[in-house]
Design an enzyme around this catalytic site. Structure first.
Site, PDB file in Angstrom:
ATOM      1  NE  ARG A   1      -3.755  -2.176   1.359  1.00  0.00           N
ATOM      2  CZ  ARG A   1      -5.038  -1.977   1.238  1.00  0.00           C
ATOM      3  NH1 ARG A   1      -5.579  -0.927   1.787  1.00  0.00           N
ATOM      4  NH2 ARG A   1      -5.807  -2.804   0.561  1.00  0.00           N
TER       5      ARG A   1
ATOM      6  CG  ASP B   1       2.540  -4.649 -13.548  1.00  0.00           C
ATOM      7  OD1 ASP B   1       3.418  -4.853 -14.386  1.00  0.00           O
ATOM      8  OD2 ASP B   1       1.420  -4.133 -13.773  1.00  0.00           O
TER       9      ASP B   1
ATOM     10  CB  THR C   1       5.225 -11.128  -8.937  1.00  0.00           C
ATOM     11  OG1 THR C   1       3.983 -11.832  -8.802  1.00  0.00           O
ATOM     12  CG2 THR C   1       5.540 -11.042 -10.395  1.00  0.00           C
TER      13      THR C   1
ATOM     14  CG  ASP D   1       0.502 -13.637  -9.183  1.00  0.00           C
ATOM     15  OD1 ASP D   1       0.629 -14.532  -8.327  1.00  0.00           O
ATOM     16  OD2 ASP D   1      -0.409 -12.792  -9.154  1.00  0.00           O
TER      17      ASP D   1
ATOM     18  CG  ASP E   1       1.720 -10.631 -12.786  1.00  0.00           C
ATOM     19  OD1 ASP E   1       2.788 -10.365 -12.208  1.00  0.00           O
ATOM     20  OD2 ASP E   1       0.613 -10.308 -12.326  1.00  0.00           O
TER      21      ASP E   1
ATOM     22  NE  ARG F   1      -4.386  -8.986  -7.300  1.00  0.00           N
ATOM     23  CZ  ARG F   1      -5.531  -8.624  -6.726  1.00  0.00           C
ATOM     24  NH1 ARG F   1      -6.476  -8.050  -7.416  1.00  0.00           N
ATOM     25  NH2 ARG F   1      -5.727  -8.815  -5.454  1.00  0.00           N
TER      26      ARG F   1
HETATM   27  O1  F6P Z   1       0.852 -10.593  -6.662  1.00  0.00           O
HETATM   28  C1  F6P Z   1       1.082 -11.699  -5.896  1.00  0.00           C
HETATM   29  C2  F6P Z   1      -0.149 -12.090  -5.117  1.00  0.00           C
HETATM   30  O2  F6P Z   1       0.214 -13.234  -4.408  1.00  0.00           O
HETATM   31  C3  F6P Z   1      -1.410 -12.291  -5.956  1.00  0.00           C
HETATM   32  O3  F6P Z   1      -1.455 -13.546  -6.577  1.00  0.00           O
HETATM   33  C4  F6P Z   1      -2.478 -12.094  -4.937  1.00  0.00           C
HETATM   34  O4  F6P Z   1      -3.688 -11.668  -5.513  1.00  0.00           O
HETATM   35  C5  F6P Z   1      -1.919 -11.010  -4.066  1.00  0.00           C
HETATM   36  O5  F6P Z   1      -0.519 -11.100  -4.169  1.00  0.00           O
HETATM   37  C6  F6P Z   1      -2.358 -11.143  -2.624  1.00  0.00           C
HETATM   38  O6  F6P Z   1      -1.903 -10.045  -1.935  1.00  0.00           O
HETATM   39  P1  F6P Z   1      -2.068  -9.818  -0.359  1.00  0.00           P
HETATM   40  O7  F6P Z   1      -0.825 -10.354   0.265  1.00  0.00           O
HETATM   41  O8  F6P Z   1      -2.200  -8.368  -0.237  1.00  0.00           O
HETATM   42  O9  F6P Z   1      -3.271 -10.578   0.076  1.00  0.00           O
END
Ligand code: F6P
Length: 360
Positions: free
Chosen positions: A75, A116, A138, A140, A142, A184
């Site tokens: 954040r 990203d 990441t 992901d 991505d 995501r």
């Molecule tokens: O971007 C990595 C990720 O693990 C996503 O797959 C997922 O939506 C997000 O982070 C979850 O974030 P948080 O830790 O804020 O719940």
């Protein structure tokens, strides 16, 4: 190059500490630099105690450790910070304070390790004169411009192990097992682990699914004698014409918190009279020790980021291309987000061995 800083932003990924360690060691051993760690992402530049000197001793023993010794924040966009003022939530821009803090520290480079969102902030700061080098992170996978981000391999291993474990209990009880995985906007974790872990159905954000198609696959298997099925489902998967399931909606500043599509799929299957169980793997995929591949990649990325900074060309991101670590413009990396290639060999291979994506 005399003074550099390193920060980690966004959700953590296994291998962050390996990048920090490699960057610190390369900066000190090869370039004789002073290195600072910024605590909890960009915020550390302006928070009390947010800038820590990093020595060779500070990074001793951290190679196999998950998380990040610097802390992180998802954040922490300095251009859009939500704060409470007079009992009301408002969005403020603290980027100029951060830029001033970077100037005051006389930093020659800021190495930003992030996904990203964090890298986009890095690019904007660079446009305002901050000398940044990005490192793609990441689970992901991505981030564009690179074949792979560190953290992905570890998440994949954990997801595959979970599928292996669900496989035996699914078979024993003649059940459908649904595994909800992270992912995501991109379905790399579900696709790769689904293939590696023998899933029968893989649902990814890139391919909207039909409930009926999932059912067809489960029934087809039962008729052929396999009275159990394994489903690997990305958290961002959505039914055709529908939308993602989220546990908290997003807004102009923050993305929604996804989660719950696995339960929806499990509920649908049970409504058809077929026993189903749902497992949500969640943050287990992000925690713990990185795989050897992630340590190797993260170490190369950390070292390459420092070398790129030493060249004095900024606004770049280290990337893996044809198995070599190179650096590319951040703008190129962020221009097109990386998604599963629907015409690539991964999807064709999966379809060829009988995996359903819930679309036909
Ligand atoms: O971007 C990595 C990720 O693990 C996503 O797959 C997922 O939506 C997000 O982070 C979850 O974030 P948080 O830790 O804020 O719940």
């Amino acid at each position: 190059m005399k003074r550099i800083a390193v920060l980690t932003g966004g959700g953590d990924a296994p291998g962050l500490n390996a990048v920090i360690r490699a960057a610190v060691k390369t900066a000190i051993n090869v370039h004789g630099c002073e290195v600072f760690g910024i605590v909890d992402g960009y915020d550390g530049f302006i928070a009390p105690g947010g800038v820590l000197p990093l020595s060779l001793a500070s990074v001793r023993g951290i190679l196999p450790r998950g998380g990040t010794i610097l802390g992180t924040a998802n954040r922490g966009n300095p251009f859009a910070r939500k704060v409470m003022q007079a009992g009301k939530e408002i969005v403020i821009d603290v980027s100029n304070e951060i830029i001033q803090a970077i100037k005051d520290l006389s930093l020659d480079a800021v190495i930003v390790i992030g996904g990203d969102g964090t890298l986009r902030v890095a690019m904007e700061l660079c446009e305002k004169g901050v000398p940044v080098i990005g490192v793609p992170k990441t689970i992901d996978n991505d981030v564009g411009g690179t074949e792979v981000t560190f953290g992905f391999d570890t998440a994949l291993m954990i997801a595959t192990e979970a599928l292996d474990r669900l496989h035996t209990t699914a078979e024993a009880h003649h059940r459908v097992m649904v595994l909800e995985l992270m992912g995501r906007d991109a379905g790399f974790i579900a696709l790769h682990s689904g293939v590696a872990g023998g899933a029968d159905v893989i649902l990814i954000p890139e391919i909207p699914f039909k409930y009926e198609a999932i059912l067809r696959k489960v029934r087809e298997r039962a008729e052929a004698g396999s009275k159990f099925s394994l489903l690997a489902v990305s958290e961002g998967a959505k039914p055709l014409g529908g939308q993602e399931v989220f546990s908290r909606s997003g807004d102009a500043v923050y993305v929604p918190r996804l989660g719950g599509i696995g339960q929806e799929v499990g509920k649908f299957i049970e409504q058809q009279g077929i026993e189903a169980r749902v497992t949500v793997l969640g943050h287990v995929q992000r925690g713990g020790s990185p795989t050897a591949f992630d340590r190797w990649l993260a170490t190369r990325y950390g070292a390459a980021a420092v070398s790129a900074a030493a060249k004095g060309v900024f606004g770049r991101m280290v990337a893996l291309r044809d198995s070599k670590v190179v650096d590319i413009p951040l703008s190129e990396a962020l221009a097109v987000p990386k998604r599963v290639d629907l015409n690539g060999d991964g999807i064709a291979t999966a379809r060829g061995i009988g995996i359903s994506f819930g679309d036909e």
